[in-house]
Write a protein that holds these residues in place. Structure first.
Motif, PDB file in Angstrom:
ATOM      1  N   ASN A 188       0.855  -1.189   0.000  1.00  0.00           N
ATOM      2  CA  ASN A 188       0.000   0.000   0.000  1.00  0.00           C
ATOM      3  C   ASN A 188       0.891   1.239   0.000  1.00  0.00           C
ATOM      4  O   ASN A 188       1.441   1.639   1.025  1.00  0.00           O
ATOM      5  N   LEU A 189       1.035   1.875  -1.144  1.00  0.00           N
ATOM      6  CA  LEU A 189       1.958   2.989  -1.293  1.00  0.00           C
ATOM      7  C   LEU A 189       1.500   4.232  -0.550  1.00  0.00           C
ATOM      8  O   LEU A 189       2.292   5.140  -0.311  1.00  0.00           O
ATOM      9  N   GLU A 190       0.247   4.281  -0.176  1.00  0.00           N
ATOM     10  CA  GLU A 190      -0.238   5.399   0.629  1.00  0.00           C
ATOM     11  C   GLU A 190       0.319   5.346   2.047  1.00  0.00           C
ATOM     12  O   GLU A 190       0.221   6.316   2.795  1.00  0.00           O
ATOM     13  N   LYS A 191       0.888   4.190   2.428  1.00  0.00           N
ATOM     14  CA  LYS A 191       1.491   4.042   3.754  1.00  0.00           C
ATOM     15  C   LYS A 191       3.017   3.994   3.679  1.00  0.00           C
ATOM     16  O   LYS A 191       3.673   3.509   4.596  1.00  0.00           O
ATOM     17  N   ALA A 192       3.575   4.509   2.592  1.00  0.00           N
ATOM     18  CA  ALA A 192       5.029   4.445   2.418  1.00  0.00           C
ATOM     19  C   ALA A 192       5.761   5.173   3.521  1.00  0.00           C
ATOM     20  O   ALA A 192       6.856   4.772   3.936  1.00  0.00           O
ATOM     21  N   GLN A 193       5.167   6.239   4.048  1.00  0.00           N
ATOM     22  CA  GLN A 193       5.865   7.051   5.045  1.00  0.00           C
ATOM     23  C   GLN A 193       6.013   6.340   6.384  1.00  0.00           C
ATOM     24  O   GLN A 193       6.781   6.785   7.236  1.00  0.00           O
ATOM     25  N   VAL A 194       5.301   5.215   6.604  1.00  0.00           N
ATOM     26  CA  VAL A 194       5.390   4.517   7.891  1.00  0.00           C
ATOM     27  C   VAL A 194       6.418   3.384   7.846  1.00  0.00           C
ATOM     28  O   VAL A 194       6.505   2.606   8.792  1.00  0.00           O
ATOM     29  N   LEU A 195       7.190   3.296   6.771  1.00  0.00           N
ATOM     30  CA  LEU A 195       8.118   2.173   6.613  1.00  0.00           C
ATOM     31  C   LEU A 195       9.076   2.059   7.790  1.00  0.00           C
ATOM     32  O   LEU A 195       9.310   0.967   8.308  1.00  0.00           O
ATOM     33  N   LEU A 196       9.635   3.156   8.246  1.00  0.00           N
ATOM     34  CA  LEU A 196      10.644   3.125   9.316  1.00  0.00           C
ATOM     35  C   LEU A 196      10.103   3.707  10.612  1.00  0.00           C
ATOM     36  O   LEU A 196      10.872   4.241  11.422  1.00  0.00           O
ATOM     37  N   SER A 197       8.807   3.612  10.837  1.00  0.00           N
ATOM     38  CA  SER A 197       8.222   4.173  12.058  1.00  0.00           C
ATOM     39  C   SER A 197       8.426   3.222  13.233  1.00  0.00           C
ATOM     40  O   SER A 197       8.245   2.013  13.118  1.00  0.00           O
ATOM     41  N   GLY A 198       8.832   3.782  14.387  1.00  0.00           N
ATOM     42  CA  GLY A 198       9.009   2.988  15.590  1.00  0.00           C
ATOM     43  C   GLY A 198      10.325   2.241  15.604  1.00  0.00           C
ATOM     44  O   GLY A 198      11.064   2.201  14.624  1.00  0.00           O
ATOM     45  N   ASP A 199      10.601   1.654  16.765  1.00  0.00           N
ATOM     46  CA  ASP A 199      11.827   0.860  16.902  1.00  0.00           C
ATOM     47  C   ASP A 199      11.553  -0.443  17.648  1.00  0.00           C
ATOM     48  O   ASP A 199      12.399  -0.964  18.342  1.00  0.00           O
ATOM     49  N   GLU A 200      10.336  -0.987  17.481  1.00  0.00           N
ATOM     50  CA  GLU A 200       9.988  -2.237  18.145  1.00  0.00           C
ATOM     51  C   GLU A 200      10.746  -3.410  17.517  1.00  0.00           C
ATOM     52  O   GLU A 200      11.093  -3.386  16.338  1.00  0.00           O
ATOM     53  N   GLU A 201      10.984  -4.421  18.316  1.00  0.00           N
ATOM     54  CA  GLU A 201      11.639  -5.622  17.807  1.00  0.00           C
ATOM     55  C   GLU A 201      10.767  -6.299  16.763  1.00  0.00           C
ATOM     56  O   GLU A 201       9.538  -6.312  16.850  1.00  0.00           O
ATOM     57  N   THR A 202      11.402  -6.877  15.772  1.00  0.00           N
ATOM     58  CA  THR A 202      10.682  -7.630  14.747  1.00  0.00           C
ATOM     59  C   THR A 202      11.203  -9.062  14.631  1.00  0.00           C
ATOM     60  O   THR A 202      10.457 -10.021  14.781  1.00  0.00           O
ATOM     61  N   LEU A 203      12.523  -9.198  14.371  1.00  0.00           N
ATOM     62  CA  LEU A 203      13.118 -10.525  14.213  1.00  0.00           C
ATOM     63  C   LEU A 203      14.404 -10.608  15.018  1.00  0.00           C
ATOM     64  O   LEU A 203      15.129  -9.614  15.166  1.00  0.00           O
ATOM     65  N   LYS A 204      14.688 -11.784  15.536  1.00  0.00           N
ATOM     66  CA  LYS A 204      15.965 -12.044  16.197  1.00  0.00           C
ATOM     67  C   LYS A 204      16.668 -13.145  15.409  1.00  0.00           C
ATOM     68  O   LYS A 204      16.126 -14.233  15.216  1.00  0.00           O
ATOM     69  N   LEU A 205      17.897 -12.850  14.953  1.00  0.00           N
ATOM     70  CA  LEU A 205      18.664 -13.779  14.132  1.00  0.00           C
ATOM     71  C   LEU A 205      19.821 -14.360  14.937  1.00  0.00           C
ATOM     72  O   LEU A 205      20.557 -13.614  15.599  1.00  0.00           O
ATOM     73  N   HIS A 206      19.980 -15.672  14.878  1.00  0.00           N
ATOM     74  CA  HIS A 206      21.106 -16.363  15.503  1.00  0.00           C
ATOM     75  C   HIS A 206      21.916 -17.002  14.378  1.00  0.00           C
ATOM     76  O   HIS A 206      21.419 -17.891  13.668  1.00  0.00           O
ATOM     77  N   MET A 207      23.172 -16.553  14.194  1.00  0.00           N
ATOM     78  CA  MET A 207      23.990 -17.068  13.099  1.00  0.00           C
ATOM     79  C   MET A 207      25.453 -17.116  13.522  1.00  0.00           C
ATOM     80  O   MET A 207      25.972 -16.183  14.122  1.00  0.00           O
ATOM     81  N   LYS A 208      26.118 -18.204  13.187  1.00  0.00           N
ATOM     82  CA  LYS A 208      27.528 -18.357  13.534  1.00  0.00           C
ATOM     83  C   LYS A 208      28.426 -17.554  12.603  1.00  0.00           C
ATOM     84  O   LYS A 208      29.506 -17.128  12.993  1.00  0.00           O
ATOM     85  N   GLU A 209      27.989 -17.374  11.376  1.00  0.00           N
ATOM     86  CA  GLU A 209      28.768 -16.612  10.401  1.00  0.00           C
ATOM     87  C   GLU A 209      27.928 -15.440   9.905  1.00  0.00           C
ATOM     88  O   GLU A 209      27.174 -15.577   8.943  1.00  0.00           O
ATOM     89  N   PRO A 210      28.010 -14.292  10.561  1.00  0.00           N
ATOM     90  CA  PRO A 210      27.179 -13.141  10.174  1.00  0.00           C
ATOM     91  C   PRO A 210      27.447 -12.682   8.747  1.00  0.00           C
ATOM     92  O   PRO A 210      28.595 -12.674   8.284  1.00  0.00           O
ATOM     93  N   GLN A 211      26.396 -12.333   8.031  1.00  0.00           N
ATOM     94  CA  GLN A 211      26.528 -11.768   6.700  1.00  0.00           C
ATOM     95  C   GLN A 211      25.294 -10.926   6.382  1.00  0.00           C
ATOM     96  O   GLN A 211      24.334 -10.884   7.154  1.00  0.00           O
ATOM     97  N   GLU A 212      25.302 -10.252   5.264  1.00  0.00           N
ATOM     98  CA  GLU A 212      24.189  -9.389   4.867  1.00  0.00           C
ATOM     99  C   GLU A 212      22.985 -10.242   4.463  1.00  0.00           C
ATOM    100  O   GLU A 212      23.129 -11.292   3.842  1.00  0.00           O
ATOM    101  N   TRP A 213      21.775  -9.744   4.826  1.00  0.00           N
ATOM    102  CA  TRP A 213      20.552 -10.472   4.484  1.00  0.00           C
ATOM    103  C   TRP A 213      19.473  -9.510   3.988  1.00  0.00           C
ATOM    104  O   TRP A 213      19.278  -8.446   4.556  1.00  0.00           O
ATOM    105  N   TYR A 214      18.804  -9.917   2.918  1.00  0.00           N
ATOM    106  CA  TYR A 214      17.548  -9.301   2.496  1.00  0.00           C
ATOM    107  C   TYR A 214      16.461 -10.347   2.768  1.00  0.00           C
ATOM    108  O   TYR A 214      16.305 -11.290   1.987  1.00  0.00           O
ATOM    109  N   LEU A 215      15.731 -10.188   3.872  1.00  0.00           N
ATOM    110  CA  LEU A 215      14.731 -11.171   4.283  1.00  0.00           C
ATOM    111  C   LEU A 215      13.373 -10.760   3.713  1.00  0.00           C
ATOM    112  O   LEU A 215      12.791  -9.763   4.116  1.00  0.00           O
TER     113      LEU A 215
END
Length: 772
Positions: free
Chosen positions: A261-288
């Motif tokens: 919904n492009l009418e809600k584009a401005q809320v993309l980075l609103s807030g700082d609540e937790e969303t996902l927790k990742l556990h990885m032995k070899e950290p790397q970049e991710w597009y989830l």
């Protein structure tokens, strides 16, 4: 004196006849309305409008014939037999055609179901007999439906009538593709006609019956006037959408991403609540990856419609599975073959994911995923992976290709042009089919918008490879637009991308990803819009330096990007947001940093970005267990409570109506009629008590009554039978204390049955038989 008595008898007989005719009319009109409403609700499943016309005609004639037959007992059996014989002959004569009509109806139902619920039920093959077969099939089905509806109205089965109406409305609103105003109007008329006419006192009276019908018409007219016709009933559609949204939120939690919904584009980075927790032995970049949009309609990205998987490409995804080819995990399959061709082993990394606040419907995975486990899930077409759990996926793990997998960093291997091994040939055979599908459905751009994109990005008419196209898109966006985390909302009715390129010229990742997706399509590359969460390479390096293996993603990691189909390799992300990519093949180098980490000062090349946390160390967070488990349990209990209460109200209304009808039928009638109704009720209770035998010789049942119904003695039962026979056969009038005896016995019998029966028996006695 005798003449006067004869006149009175004639008047009485004439009055009964007129009353009977009024009742027949009062039964016929609601039955016709109900039949028309139900058939209209199912017309999306009919071959054409002629099926609806024929079904309405056959059903209406059936109801009228059955009602008229009641006026003359002599011809009643003949009419009923004629309807039966005619239907049977039609069935036998057109049986080959009817089978095709049935299959066509079933096919249409499955198509509507597939479109609504995004399933893939396969259809049956039909032949040229389908046209006539559909018409005959619906006519015969309408005859059965007409007889059933007439029975419901005649027997005053209010609850079953309401259930039929609800089923018809659900079929029309959920699966149907037509306007429902005619069906809603007819069903309202049928329901209100049944409730108003048959609960009105002395309905045999023609004036009162007409008043009831007039009241029904005024009520329906008032509803239409208040809603402004069916257009006003669009509130139903909004209510349905609101209910679906509430249920989605109840199941999967709130989604802070715009979901296309492009009418809600401005809320993309609103807030700082937790969303996902990742556990990885070899950290790397991710597009989830979460939401995937294929169709752009000026203000919204929509998923690829189900029509794309019908027709020429029907069964495509099932066929790809037989070839061990998955569009969601295609790159991993390609990478494995590429490494094998080069004589090396493919390396993988494993990541464990905890969903602590993101939308739980999606299983967030990268484009380079190989496999995933730990949560019941399924691939949703060729878009993404979705959870099959009722409350979505909370914990899962995935294995993916090691290293950054970006569309601008992948060059298809030589083996894709000249395969030598069988596995390579099998892969490329399946890939070529899916590649055709991707180019068919992920290349659409509107004419006016396509012209704007060509003028903005590709003004020079020259051939460019993918890297040139990517460099040109990035260069134009960097030069002509400005990044901001909180862009202004797009005015209603304006095209989102046109306003971004021509007017505002500022936006966040949603603006850049949307524009780039259509720019790639304009340049001849299949592309689509994606939303999800991005964990940058710089953050991964910092995590590795600190010796940590766990990272918490928040709403500030929310991101939108473009996926481009690379022939041979599959769907891969490409970054176009200024400051989030490094160009390897041009003279300009823009060192990468996540969008939420770029600073607000203009750079030397004119890039303007704003606000962030560049260079700051991410604080270590203690995981707070969100208090959702108890809330879900309470929500389920509350939902069950509401559902049970609604069912209770429906049953009580049906019982009250049927009991009221019984009392009204007996009101003002002679004692003989009261005894007849009393005998019917008592016989029903004896049947419930499993008393078997000849009910026309009730005295013979006294032993069974005493044995099978504890609490009822033989003497009580025989005393009641004697009182009944006193009226029915002796023609005598009961004294008040004798009527009291009958009432007390009925209550004692009902109480004894309730004591003996379980919960189901008590419910059946109270609501099915409506015993008082």
């Amino acid at each position: 004196m005798r003449k006067k008595s004869q006149e009175i008898c004639l008047l009485t007989a004439e009055g009964k006849k007129m009353g009977s005719q009024t009742v027949l009319i009062g039964e016929t009109i609601p039955a016709l309305f109900l039949l028309a409403g139900v058939l209209s609700a199912f017309r999306s499943m009919m071959y054409d409008e002629s099926c609806l016309t024929g079904a309405l005609l056959a059903g209406c004639l059936t109801i009228l014939a059955l009602q008229i037959s009641q006026l003359s007992p002599k011809v009643s059996q003949g009419i009923k037999g004629g309807i039966y014989v005619l239907s049977l002959l039609s069935f036998l004569g057109f049986i080959l055609f009817i089978s095709q009509g049935f299959l066509d109806t079933l096919n249409r139902f499955m198509v509507l179901w597939n479109l609504r619920f995004q399933t893939e039920f396969e259809q049956f093959s039909v032949n040229s007999r389908v046209v006539l077969g559909s018409r005959v099939f619906w006519c015969l089905l309408s005859v059965l439906l007409a007889a059933f509806v007439r029975m419901l109205v005649k027997q005053r089965y209010t609850g079953t009538t309401l259930a039929l109406v609800v089923c018809a409305l659900l079929a029309g609103f959920v699966l149907g593709r037509q306007q429902m105003w005619l069906s809603v109007l007819c069903l309202l008329a049928g329901v209100f006609g049944t409730l108003i006419f048959f609960t009105a006192p002395a309905r045999q009276n023609g004036i009162r019956g007409a008043a009831c019908l007039l009241g029904m018409g005024i009520l329906i007219f008032g509803i239409l006037l208040a809603t402004g016709g069916y257009e006003g009933l669009s509130q139903i559609a909004r209510w349905k959408a609101g209910t679906a949204a509430w249920f989605e939120k109840f199941r999967y939690g709130a989604d802070t991403l715009p979901k296309g919904n492009l009418e809600k584009a401005q809320v993309l980075l609103s807030g700082d609540e937790e969303t996902l927790k990742l556990h990885m032995k070899e950290p790397q970049e991710w597009y989830l990856k979460g939401f995937v949009g294929a169709d752009y309609d000026k203000t919204q990205w929509k998923e690829l419609p189900m029509e794309a998987y019908q027709g020429e490409y029907e069964g495509l995804l099932q066929w790809l599975k037989t070839k061990d080819f998955s569009p969601v995990a295609q790159y991993a399959g390609y990478h494995k073959l590429e490494e094998s061709a080069q004589g090396s082993d493919s390396e993988s990394v494993t990541v464990e994911v905890e969903n602590t606040g993101a939308y739980r419907k999606y299983i967030y995975l990268p484009s380079s995923v190989e496999k995933w486990e730990g949560s019941r899930s399924e691939e949703k077409k060729d878009w993404q992976v979705r959870s099959r759990k009722f409350f979505g996926g909370e914990e899962y793990a995935f294995q993916a290709v090691k290293g950054v997998s970006s569309a601008d960093q992948v060059l298809p291997g030589e083996w894709t042009q000249n395969p030598s091994r069988e596995e390579e040939k099998a892969y490329l055979g399946a890939e070529s089919v899916y590649h055709s599908f991707a180019e068919e459905y992920y290349m659409e751009v509107g004419g006016e918008l396509k012209q704007l994109l060509e003028e903005t990005f590709f003004s020079e008419d020259e051939e460019r490879d993918f890297n040139d196209v990517t460099a040109q898109i990035r260069r134009v966006l960097r030069r002509e637009t400005r990044y901001t985390e909180s862009p202004a909302a797009v005015p209603e009715g304006q095209d989102f991308i046109q306003r971004f390129l021509k007017d505002s010229k500022e936006g966040n990742a949603v603006h850049y990803a949307s524009t780039a997706a259509l720019a790639y399509r304009t340049a001849g590359y299949a592309a689509r819009y994606v939303e999800g969460y991005h964990y940058s390479e710089e953050e991964a390096e910092k995590l590795s330096e600190d010796g940590r293996t766990t990272v918490v993603l928040t709403n500030q990691h929310a991101h939108a990007w473009t996926e481009v189909y690379i022939p041979g390799a599959g769907w891969l992300p490409v970054e176009v947001v200024p400051g989030m990519y490094t160009e390897m093949y041009t003279s300009q180098v823009v060192e990468g940093a996540p969008a939420f980490q770029v600073n607000s000062s203009p750079s030397e090349d004119g890039l303007e970005v704003e606000g962030g946390l560049a260079g700051q160390e991410e604080p270590e967070r203690e995981r707070e267990q969100p208090p959702v488990t108890l809330g879900r349990i309470l929500s389920i209990l509350l939902f069950c409570l509401y559902a049970g209460f609604a069912l209770y109200l429906l049953l009580e209304i049906q019982r009250a109506v049927r009991c009221l009808q019984k009392r009204q039928r007996m009101k003002g009638r002679r004692e003989q009629d009261f005894i007849i109704q009393y005998v019917k009720d008592m016989q029903q209770m004896l049947v419930i008590g499993k008393v078997a035998g000849r009910y026309d010789h009730p005295m013979e049942l006294s032993g069974q009554v005493e044995e099978k119904i504890p609490g009822i003695s033989r003497e009580e039962y025989e005393r009641v039978i004697q009182l009944i026979q006193k009226v029915r056969f002796g023609g005598k009038k009961l004294m008040p204390y004798e009527i009291h005896t009958l009432n007390c016995f009925a209550k004692s019998l009902l109480h004894a049955l309730n004591q003996r029966k379980g919960v189901w028996g008590r419910l059946k006695t109270r609501y099915w038989y409506a015993m008082e």
